[in-house]
Motif scaffolding. Sequence first.
Motif, mmCIF file in Angstrom:
data_model
loop_
_atom_site.group_PDB
_atom_site.id
_atom_site.type_symbol
_atom_site.label_atom_id
_atom_site.label_comp_id
_atom_site.label_asym_id
_atom_site.label_seq_id
_atom_site.Cartn_x
_atom_site.Cartn_y
_atom_site.Cartn_z
ATOM 1 N N GLY A 78 0.814 -1.207 0.000
ATOM 2 C CA GLY A 78 0.000 0.000 0.000
ATOM 3 C C GLY A 78 0.845 1.254 0.000
ATOM 4 N N LEU A 79 1.932 1.235 0.775
ATOM 5 C CA LEU A 79 2.825 2.393 0.809
ATOM 6 C C LEU A 79 3.426 2.644 -0.569
ATOM 7 C CD1 LEU A 79 4.307 4.626 2.351
ATOM 8 C CD2 LEU A 79 6.082 2.934 2.900
ATOM 9 N N GLU A 80 3.841 1.575 -1.241
ATOM 10 C CA GLU A 80 4.413 1.738 -2.577
ATOM 11 C C GLU A 80 3.403 2.375 -3.534
ATOM 12 O OE1 GLU A 80 6.668 -0.823 -6.089
ATOM 13 O OE2 GLU A 80 6.157 -1.818 -4.205
ATOM 14 N N GLN A 81 2.176 1.911 -3.497
ATOM 15 C CA GLN A 81 1.132 2.501 -4.348
ATOM 16 C C GLN A 81 0.930 3.975 -4.011
ATOM 17 O OE1 GLN A 81 -2.649 0.303 -4.629
ATOM 18 N NE2 GLN A 81 -1.552 -1.443 -3.752
ATOM 19 N N ALA A 82 0.870 4.281 -2.718
ATOM 20 C CA ALA A 82 0.606 5.656 -2.279
ATOM 21 C C ALA A 82 1.755 6.592 -2.630
ATOM 22 C CB ALA A 82 0.333 5.676 -0.776
ATOM 23 N N LEU A 83 2.995 6.137 -2.449
ATOM 24 C CA LEU A 83 4.146 6.980 -2.783
ATOM 25 C C LEU A 83 4.133 7.384 -4.255
ATOM 26 C CD1 LEU A 83 6.998 5.181 -0.795
ATOM 27 C CD2 LEU A 83 6.158 7.503 -0.389
ATOM 28 N N LYS A 84 3.655 6.492 -5.096
ATOM 29 C CA LYS A 84 3.619 6.766 -6.540
ATOM 30 C C LYS A 84 2.601 7.842 -6.916
ATOM 31 C CE LYS A 84 5.232 2.199 -7.921
ATOM 32 N NZ LYS A 84 4.868 0.925 -8.580
ATOM 33 N N LEU A 85 1.685 8.172 -5.994
ATOM 34 C CA LEU A 85 0.659 9.176 -6.290
ATOM 35 C C LEU A 85 0.861 10.496 -5.554
ATOM 36 C CD1 LEU A 85 -2.589 7.015 -6.425
ATOM 37 C CD2 LEU A 85 -1.105 7.758 -8.300
ATOM 38 N N ASP A 94 12.305 9.440 -9.333
ATOM 39 C CA ASP A 94 12.544 8.602 -8.163
ATOM 40 C C ASP A 94 12.478 7.125 -8.524
ATOM 41 O OD1 ASP A 94 9.816 8.062 -8.484
ATOM 42 O OD2 ASP A 94 9.211 9.314 -6.817
ATOM 43 N N GLU A 95 12.784 6.283 -7.549
ATOM 44 C CA GLU A 95 12.651 4.840 -7.731
ATOM 45 C C GLU A 95 12.301 4.211 -6.392
ATOM 46 O OE1 GLU A 95 16.335 3.166 -9.148
ATOM 47 O OE2 GLU A 95 17.400 3.567 -7.269
ATOM 48 N N ILE A 96 11.636 3.065 -6.475
ATOM 49 C CA ILE A 96 11.256 2.308 -5.294
ATOM 50 C C ILE A 96 11.827 0.908 -5.436
ATOM 51 C CG2 ILE A 96 9.332 1.336 -3.978
ATOM 52 C CD1 ILE A 96 7.657 3.767 -4.905
ATOM 53 N N GLY A 100 12.401 -7.686 0.882
ATOM 54 C CA GLY A 100 11.744 -8.346 2.005
ATOM 55 C C GLY A 100 10.760 -7.433 2.700
ATOM 56 N N ASN A 101 10.965 -7.203 4.017
ATOM 57 C CA ASN A 101 10.045 -6.341 4.763
ATOM 58 C C ASN A 101 10.505 -4.881 4.766
ATOM 59 O OD1 ASN A 101 12.241 -6.533 6.543
ATOM 60 N ND2 ASN A 101 10.921 -6.495 8.351
ATOM 61 N N ARG A 102 11.338 -4.530 3.756
ATOM 62 C CA ARG A 102 11.833 -3.161 3.611
ATOM 63 C C ARG A 102 11.484 -2.606 2.234
ATOM 64 N NH1 ARG A 102 17.635 -1.870 4.546
ATOM 65 N NH2 ARG A 102 17.734 -2.675 2.454
ATOM 66 N N LEU A 103 11.226 -1.329 2.210
ATOM 67 C CA LEU A 103 11.012 -0.602 0.963
ATOM 68 C C LEU A 103 11.994 0.566 0.991
ATOM 69 C CD1 LEU A 103 7.675 0.404 -0.642
ATOM 70 C CD2 LEU A 103 9.381 2.162 -0.197
ATOM 71 N N ILE A 104 12.745 0.731 -0.078
ATOM 72 C CA ILE A 104 13.687 1.844 -0.191
ATOM 73 C C ILE A 104 13.128 2.806 -1.240
ATOM 74 C CG2 ILE A 104 16.067 2.558 -0.660
ATOM 75 C CD1 ILE A 104 15.799 0.572 1.707
ATOM 76 N N TYR A 105 12.945 4.046 -0.822
ATOM 77 C CA TYR A 105 12.469 5.097 -1.716
ATOM 78 C C TYR A 105 13.626 6.053 -1.950
ATOM 79 C CZ TYR A 105 9.858 9.068 -3.497
ATOM 80 O OH TYR A 105 9.400 10.100 -4.278
ATOM 81 N N ARG A 106 14.006 6.222 -3.225
ATOM 82 C CA ARG A 106 15.138 7.073 -3.591
ATOM 83 C C ARG A 106 14.682 8.175 -4.540
ATOM 84 N NH1 ARG A 106 20.427 5.207 -4.220
ATOM 85 N NH2 ARG A 106 20.226 5.549 -6.445
ATOM 86 N N THR A 107 14.989 9.402 -4.189
ATOM 87 C CA THR A 107 14.775 10.523 -5.100
ATOM 88 C C THR A 107 16.068 10.695 -5.880
ATOM 89 O OG1 THR A 107 13.213 11.577 -3.600
ATOM 90 C CG2 THR A 107 14.222 12.978 -5.283
ATOM 91 N N TRP A 165 15.365 6.826 1.516
ATOM 92 C CA TRP A 165 14.616 6.538 2.744
ATOM 93 C C TRP A 165 14.288 5.055 2.820
ATOM 94 C CZ3 TRP A 165 14.153 10.621 5.967
ATOM 95 C CH2 TRP A 165 14.422 11.872 5.415
ATOM 96 N N GLU A 166 14.409 4.517 4.018
ATOM 97 C CA GLU A 166 14.095 3.103 4.249
ATOM 98 C C GLU A 166 12.815 3.010 5.082
ATOM 99 O OE1 GLU A 166 16.678 -0.515 5.843
ATOM 100 O OE2 GLU A 166 16.067 0.874 7.456
ATOM 101 N N PHE A 167 11.859 2.251 4.577
ATOM 102 C CA PHE A 167 10.620 1.985 5.292
ATOM 103 C C PHE A 167 10.620 0.497 5.654
ATOM 104 C CE2 PHE A 167 9.828 5.482 2.426
ATOM 105 C CZ PHE A 167 9.131 6.393 3.214
ATOM 106 N N THR A 168 10.336 0.205 6.922
ATOM 107 C CA THR A 168 10.335 -1.163 7.408
ATOM 108 C C THR A 168 8.970 -1.489 7.990
ATOM 109 O OG1 THR A 168 12.688 -0.961 7.937
ATOM 110 C CG2 THR A 168 11.505 -2.801 8.925
ATOM 111 N N LEU A 169 8.444 -2.656 7.626
ATOM 112 C CA LEU A 169 7.187 -3.131 8.190
ATOM 113 C C LEU A 169 7.514 -3.951 9.425
ATOM 114 C CD1 LEU A 169 4.104 -3.335 7.909
ATOM 115 C CD2 LEU A 169 4.470 -5.409 6.580
#
Length: 171
Positions: A78-85, A94-96, A100-107, A165-169
């Motif tokens: 859900g976070l990945e979908q939301a970041l894209k909007l 940017d890129e995502i 695993g249980n981490r998402l890296i968001y890079r501008t 940025w690193e997002f961890t669930l």
Amino acid sequence: MKNEALQALSREQLEQLIQLYCKNWLAMDGVWFQSVEKKFGMDEAMEHDIRIWSQFTVIEAKRIKEFLGLPDRAGLEGLEQALKLRLYANINRDEILREGNRLIYRTLDCRVQTARSRKGMEWHPCKPVGETEYSGFAKVIDDRITCRALSCYPSVTDASCACSWEFTLNG
């Protein structure tokens, strides 16, 4: 009330208009910030920037979450979908990355830093604002998600991007 001018636009024109709206929003964000920065200094401008982002990021996340119909705990998907909007997603490159249980968001290319460089200004020390912004955004999408800066001015550890940025669930 429907806007007849919008209804008359083609899909391509509507996409261009979204880009224009996003650029206008970012210009307004920069104009107020630079006004406070010029009159009161960077520290005062940053204090207000953090306050504003702590509120705006929640508003933006709630509206995107509702638009996408995401559940309360939408996870990293859900976070990945939301970041894209997000508004930024339409004007920054940017890129995502998922690990695993981490998402890296890079501008990769940041319009704010590019504009400040072009004007001969010091880079915006966005790390404290970003910590508020990205953590707040993620918490609205799923309260189990935590966020930390991997690289963000003035603490740049990765020169291949403007910030990371690193997002961890958790849980």
